[in-house]
Design an enzyme around this catalytic site. Structure first.
Site, PDB file in Angstrom:
ATOM      1  N   LYS A  47       1.067  -1.394   0.272  1.00 26.90           N
ATOM      2  CA  LYS A  47       0.284   0.544  -0.359  1.00 26.90           C
ATOM      3  C   LYS A  47       0.939   1.164  -0.133  1.00 26.90           C
ATOM      4  CE  LYS A  47      -3.794   2.259   0.643  1.00 26.90           C
ATOM      5  NZ  LYS A  47      -4.766   2.857  -0.494  1.00 26.90           N
ATOM      6  N   SER A  48       0.635   2.615  -0.856  1.00 25.40           N
ATOM      7  CA  SER A  48       1.344   3.390  -0.827  1.00 25.40           C
ATOM      8  C   SER A  48       1.552   4.152   0.320  1.00 25.40           C
ATOM      9  CB  SER A  48       0.648   4.675  -1.816  1.00 25.40           C
ATOM     10  OG  SER A  48       0.282   4.122  -2.911  1.00 25.40           O
ATOM     11  N   ASN A  71     -13.005   3.024  -4.867  1.00 26.44           N
ATOM     12  CA  ASN A  71     -12.946   3.181  -3.541  1.00 26.44           C
ATOM     13  C   ASN A  71     -11.980   4.855  -3.740  1.00 26.44           C
ATOM     14  OD1 ASN A  71      -9.967   3.852  -3.003  1.00 26.44           O
ATOM     15  ND2 ASN A  71     -10.000   2.800  -5.001  1.00 26.44           N
ATOM     16  N   CYS A 131      -2.944   9.032  -7.176  1.00 26.90           N
ATOM     17  CA  CYS A 131      -3.933   8.604  -6.836  1.00 26.90           C
ATOM     18  C   CYS A 131      -5.260   9.302  -6.994  1.00 26.90           C
ATOM     19  CB  CYS A 131      -3.950   8.733  -5.219  1.00 26.90           C
ATOM     20  SG  CYS A 131      -5.714   8.685  -4.123  1.00 26.90           S
ATOM     21  N   GLY A 217     -11.194  -3.027 -11.429  1.00 24.62           N
ATOM     22  CA  GLY A 217     -11.929  -3.860 -11.666  1.00 24.62           C
ATOM     23  C   GLY A 217     -12.636  -4.138 -13.310  1.00 24.62           C
ATOM     24  N   GLY A 265      -5.460  -6.957  -8.826  1.00 19.67           N
ATOM     25  CA  GLY A 265      -5.757  -5.208  -7.740  1.00 19.67           C
ATOM     26  C   GLY A 265      -7.155  -6.021  -7.334  1.00 19.67           C
TER      27      GLY A 265
HETATM   28  O1  RRO Z   1      -6.402   4.624  -0.834  1.00 20.28           O
HETATM   29  C1  RRO Z   1      -6.631   5.325  -1.585  1.00 20.28           C
HETATM   30  O2  RRO Z   1      -7.734   6.027  -1.440  1.00 20.28           O
HETATM   31  C2  RRO Z   1      -6.180   5.229  -3.033  1.00 20.28           C
HETATM   32  C3  RRO Z   1      -4.820   5.463  -3.891  1.00 20.28           C
HETATM   33 BR1  RRO Z   1      -3.347   6.225  -2.583  1.00 20.28          BR
HETATM   34  C4  RRO Z   1      -4.885   4.886  -4.848  1.00 20.28           C
HETATM   35  O3  RRO Z   1      -3.486   5.213  -5.319  1.00 20.28           O
HETATM   36  N1  RRO Z   1      -5.559   4.880  -5.445  1.00 20.28           N
HETATM   37  C5  RRO Z   1      -6.839   4.371  -5.303  1.00 20.28           C
HETATM   38  O4  RRO Z   1      -7.205   4.004  -6.197  1.00 20.28           O
HETATM   39  N2  RRO Z   1      -7.515   4.048  -4.131  1.00 20.28           N
END
Ligand code: RRO
Length: 304
Positions: A47-48, A71, A131, A217, A265
């Site tokens: 995760k980032s 998301n 993001c 997706g 993913g």
């Molecule tokens: O954490 C997120 O809401 C998120 C990140 Br960092 C991203 O790079 N891409 C994404 O769809 N959600």
């Protein structure tokens, strides 16, 4: 028997071209180690991670659609110090660990990269500038000159391979890709999620607390595939295809479009982690049926 699926990716040796995408099961060191040891997993991405811990957005943070997810997690992560401790206690990785990271400024990006890359378990970095719904991040990834500046600063600080995860939310994706490559990036991940919204008709308001979210997706796949195809035409460094892969044929399509590896993913949320096995088998049988001896032989083949 099957075909050997091993690939070389920006100096990393992957058993298969299948990578765990960032944001999927990727904050517990032990879990990442366990996944990295599964036979068909080529590499795993965290995760980032940022310099400081971040809570992310309140629930609801995910909407399930018939053709994917939206998301809006909001970058929840424990920060670099905590994450490096996780890695200290996690054990040894069975396949390369790609650490995804972000920062709100070029200086913060470079500092975060330097700290994360110092950990011996980290094989490569993936800079997340894409993001779609966290302000301060998405703005960097749509500006070629800012991405170039970030990449060259990181490359000055860090000797490990650097990937840049690109945003599909711009018509400049090829310019951003080229800028990253010219500044010294070792590879590109294409793509992050598409900025989207889900509305609750009964409550007459957006479903996600963050309002906007990222679409992933099956709905994302043709867009991601187009991005990989366009980038491959213009840029020489290797591409990790990412976006809506759910079958081995999707994997094949990304490779034919120009991806050297493919990240999984949303499909993991639907089918579980053993989907790596299903897709690796399917890919191997496909290559055998086509009389092809390695994945590399078909990278970009649809451009003929
Ligand atoms: O954490 C997120 O809401 C998120 C990140 Br960092 C991203 O790079 N891409 C994404 O769809 N959600």
């Amino acid at each position: 028997m099957g075909v050997d699926l091993g690939v070389e990716l920006a100096g990393l040796n992957l058993r298969t071209p299948l990578i765990l995408a960032s944001g999927i099961l990727g904050l517990s060191g032990r879990l990442l180690v366990e996944i990295s040891r599964i036979e068909d997993v080529g590499a795993v991405t965290t995760k980032s991670i940022g310099l400081k811990p971040r809570d992310g957005y309140p629930n609801p943070t995910i909407a399930v659609l018939p053709y994917g997810f939206i998301n809006s997690m909001g970058l929840p992560n424990p920060g670099v110090d905590f994450f490096l401790k996780e890695l200290d206690e996690a054990g040894s990785f069975g396949s390369p660990l790609i650490a995804s990271f972000y920062g709100y400024s070029i200086e913060e990006i470079a500092e975060t990269a330097r700290i994360i890359a110092s950990h011996p378990s980290v094989s490569a970095l993936e800079l997340n500038v894409s993001c779609p719904h966290v302000s301060g991040i998405s703005e960097i990834g749509v500006k070629p000159e800012l991405v170039a500046e970030a990449v060259s600063k990181v490359k000055k600080e860090v000797g490990k391979p650097l990937f840049v995860k690109l945003s599909p939310n711009t018509h400049l994706i090829v310019d951003v890709a080229r800028a990253a490559a010219e500044a010294g990036a070792d590879g590109l991940t294409a793509v992050n999620t598409v900025k989207a919204i889900a509305i609750d008709a009964e409550l007459c308001k957006p479903i996600l607390s963050g309002v906007y979210g990222g679409l992933s997706g099956p709905a994302l796949k043709p867009i991601a595939l187009r991005c990989v195809y366009e980038i491959y035409e213009e840029v020489e460094i290797p591409i990790i295809g990412c976006g809506g892969v759910s079958s081995y044929l999707d994997v094949v399509e990304f490779i034919l479009a120009g991806a050297s590896a493919v990240a999984l993913g949303s499909v993991i949320a639907l089918k579980g982690i053993m989907v790596f096995r299903e897709l690796a088998r399917g890919l191997s049988e496909y290559l055998e049926r086509k009389g092809v001896r390695s994945v590399e032989e078909i990278v970009g083949l649809s451009h003929r």
